[in-house]
Design an enzyme around this catalytic site. Structure first.
Site, PDB file in Angstrom:
ATOM      1  CD  GLU A 136      -2.486   1.815   0.430  1.00 64.25           C
ATOM      2  OE1 GLU A 136      -2.461   3.039   0.201  1.00 64.25           O
ATOM      3  OE2 GLU A 136      -3.182   1.004  -0.227  1.00 64.25           O
ATOM      4  CD  GLN A 137      -0.580   5.448  -3.651  1.00 64.04           C
ATOM      5  OE1 GLN A 137       0.363   5.857  -4.329  1.00 64.04           O
ATOM      6  NE2 GLN A 137      -1.833   5.632  -4.014  1.00 64.04           N
TER       7      GLN A 137
ATOM      8  NE  ARG B 163     -15.607   3.991   0.805  1.00 62.22           N
ATOM      9  CZ  ARG B 163     -15.757   3.248  -0.301  1.00 62.22           C
ATOM     10  NH1 ARG B 163     -14.866   2.307  -0.585  1.00 62.22           N
ATOM     11  NH2 ARG B 163     -16.762   3.452  -1.105  1.00 62.22           N
TER      12      ARG B 163
ATOM     13  CE1 TYR C  58     -24.774   4.633   3.642  1.00 61.87           C
ATOM     14  CE2 TYR C  58     -25.902   5.449   1.692  1.00 61.87           C
ATOM     15  CZ  TYR C  58     -24.747   5.029   2.315  1.00 61.87           C
ATOM     16  OH  TYR C  58     -23.576   4.999   1.611  1.00 61.87           O
TER      17      TYR C  58
ATOM     18  CG  ASP D 269     -13.175   1.159  -7.951  1.00 55.25           C
ATOM     19  OD1 ASP D 269     -14.216   0.582  -8.304  1.00 55.25           O
ATOM     20  OD2 ASP D 269     -13.161   2.064  -7.089  1.00 55.25           O
TER      21      ASP D 269
END
Length: 399
Positions: A36-37, A109, A214, A292
């Site tokens: 991970e960067q 998230r 929500y 993605d």
């Protein structure tokens, strides 16, 4: 040149897709490392909707208790008219577990990200290592990471998002701006009690834009996303800050509940919404894509993260069944299973750019009639009822 550890499988990116792949591989008994960067994992983003097609897979990974503690089960998806708030359609969600075998959740998230991270053995995620170059060979892949580190792996999985370095080795394409910005934010639930008394995913549809809200974080916060049309949007970014005054101005004349929601917000993030055209080739002999990086899609069907979870499970199962001695066959099978599914979701998500944002008039009235007539939960069977894990095992029996 510095040599770092030599994993059999290297995953580029520690977002939801990358961590889901790592968790699925761990469950399958296959070791991996995630590069991970970012130098630390920050709590970025706002809310996310998890539909039964992903929740059943997350339960199998071991997140049932975690999702129960951090998530909210909405009673319905409630589509409303932008100015008077009248109901366009209402899809009940309370029976999702009975109908589809898994509930529908709204979560922050960061809570999902944390749950996935806790499934991994310590040291799986390596921070502060950006993938700068990829060189594929017959017997493996050489990665050049930030700081001059070099790593070789039998397989590299690109989970590095819409601007994927790994995808660039497979496709010569660029992100496509949708013509929409989205402002996302979080509001304390006590400031907007009218949005949490009945937990629901609420969407107000209007000319050129829509707002969705929500509850998340076990009901302590309300997440919202508000779109706006624009000719130029800027870069896709998870860290760009917006101005709440711009949101309030863009939604003048909208339903009072929408305006009260924005009045309760102090800060807001700003995203220019991009996707890419679908591609049929996700893999080489030793490279592949998930999430993605493979199929960046607009959030207008709320399926981006859900499809990344499906990708993760299918990829791990294909690798488990074929073994790391036959990676090419595993990747080919993974691609055959996932491309048709994600292409359908991608196409419908892009089409909703128009469908959700019609000007008041005949087309809008026809849309409302159509949506109102198809609001039964059974209409979502194609999406919520899909079991990505079963798709792999059924295909294996056929083959």
């Amino acid at each position: 040149m510095l040599r770092t550890s030599q994993p059999r499988i290297a995953i580029i990116g520690a977002g939801i897709g990358g961590l889901a792949v790592a968790a699925a591989l761990t469950r399958a008994g296959i070791g991996c490392e995630v590069f991970e960067q970012a130098s630390y994992l920050a709590e970025v983003g706002a809310g996310i909707q998890l539909a039964p097609n992903a929740v059943r897979l997350l339960h199998r990974l071991g997140l049932r208790r975690h999702l129960t503690s951090v998530g909210v089960r909405p009673d319905a998806i409630h589509l409303r008219h932008w100015d008077d708030g009248r109901t366009i359609a209402r899809t009940p969600l309370a029976d999702c577990e009975t109908v589809f075998g898994a509930p529908y959740y709204a979560v922050h998230r960061a809570d999902l990200h944390r749950g996935l991270l806790e499934l991994l053995p310590p040291g799986t995620v390596r921070l502060g290592l950006r993938c700068e170059a990829i060189e594929e060979h017959d017997d493996g892949v050489e990665l050049t990471l930030s700081g001059g580190r070099v790593c070789r792996a039998a397989l590299v999985i690109g989970a590095d998002g819409i601007h994927s370095v790994v995808r660039a080795a497979l496709a010569d394409d660029r992100p496509r701006f949708s013509g929409q910005l989205i402002y996302r934010g979080l509001v304390a639930a006590e400031k907007v009690p009218f949005l949490v008394e009945e937990p629901a995913v609420r969407l107000w549809l209007g000319p050129g834009q829509h707002c969705v809200s929500y509850p998340v974080s076990g009901g302590r916060q309300v997440s919202f996303g508000a779109t706006r049309q624009t000719e130029t949007g800027g870069d896709e970014s998870w860290s760009a800050q917006g101005e709440i005054a711009d949101v309030r101005e863009a939604y003048q004349g909208w339903h009072p509940e929408v305006r009260k929601l924005f009045d309760a917000a102090d800060t807001v993030g700003r995203w220019a919404l991009h996707d890419r055209d679908t591609i049929s080739r996700w893999s080489t002999s030793r490279l592949t894509l998930v999430g993605d990086a493979a199929h960046p899609m607009l959030p207008f069907l709320a399926q981006g993260a859900n499809q990344a979870v499906e990708d993760a499970i299918v990829l791990a199962l294909c690798l488990q069944q074929h073994g790391l001695d036959d990676i090419e066959t595993a990747l080919d099978r993974y691609q055959q299973l996932r491309v048709p599914r994600t292409t359908e979701v991608h196409t419908r998500s892009r089409a909703n750019t128009r469908t959700l944002h019609l000007d008041d008039g005949p087309d809008q009235s026809e849309r409302d009639t159509t949506l109102g007539g198809g609001s039964a939960l059974a209409a979502q069977e194609w999406l919520y009822g899909y079991d990505a894990e079963s798709a792999v095992t059924v295909r294996a029996k056929i083959d």
